[in-house]
Design a protein around this motif. Sequence first.
Motif: not given
Length: 185
Positions: A155-171
């Motif tokens: 029930g405890q969170t010892h670590f958390i990291a957030e990532f932002d998944v984005v559309p890739p640049p063209a090509g």
Amino acid sequence: MKGHHAAMMKYVPLVALFCMPAVAFAEGYRSKPTIIVGDIGLHCPYEITGSEPAPNTENGVIDTISGEPQVIAHTTTVPAIPDLGFGVQLRLAEGVTLPGAEIVVRHPPMGAEGVTEQRWYPNFNDQTYSLSMYRFDFPYELLVGTWSFSVEQGGQTHFIAEFDVVPPPAGLTIDALCSGEGLLS
């Protein structure tokens, strides 16, 4: 599904691509003193050497790899590119044990079942870093939005990291990304 991995890869300065300062990734996580944080960022494909059961994941297994993991970009911004991996290197603080701790990955709804959370048991110790990562193996996994990695136990969170998944640049392709071609222009 992707679990703890390790291998050697070439460093690619993606900072120019995403116009982010090199230290921006450090603001994207929180950790209790029980966890020592290593690299956070993007990974090129590794050679898969096996798999381990992980029934609380979308595929039911996590892949294992050999060698030393290498981040190609220290960032929490992830282009949605097939075969690209992203994740965190963690170890326990000296003398700490976290029996039953799990890696929990949360993401936008995935697949026919609309899965939003996947869990597996990491191989943590207080001597070496373990890489927990997610790799976009299938088109239905390329989900733009907020993803997070956490270490949870009792029930405890010892670590958390957030990532932002984005559309890739063209090509932009995995080959160009991992070779460094055109990333500094």
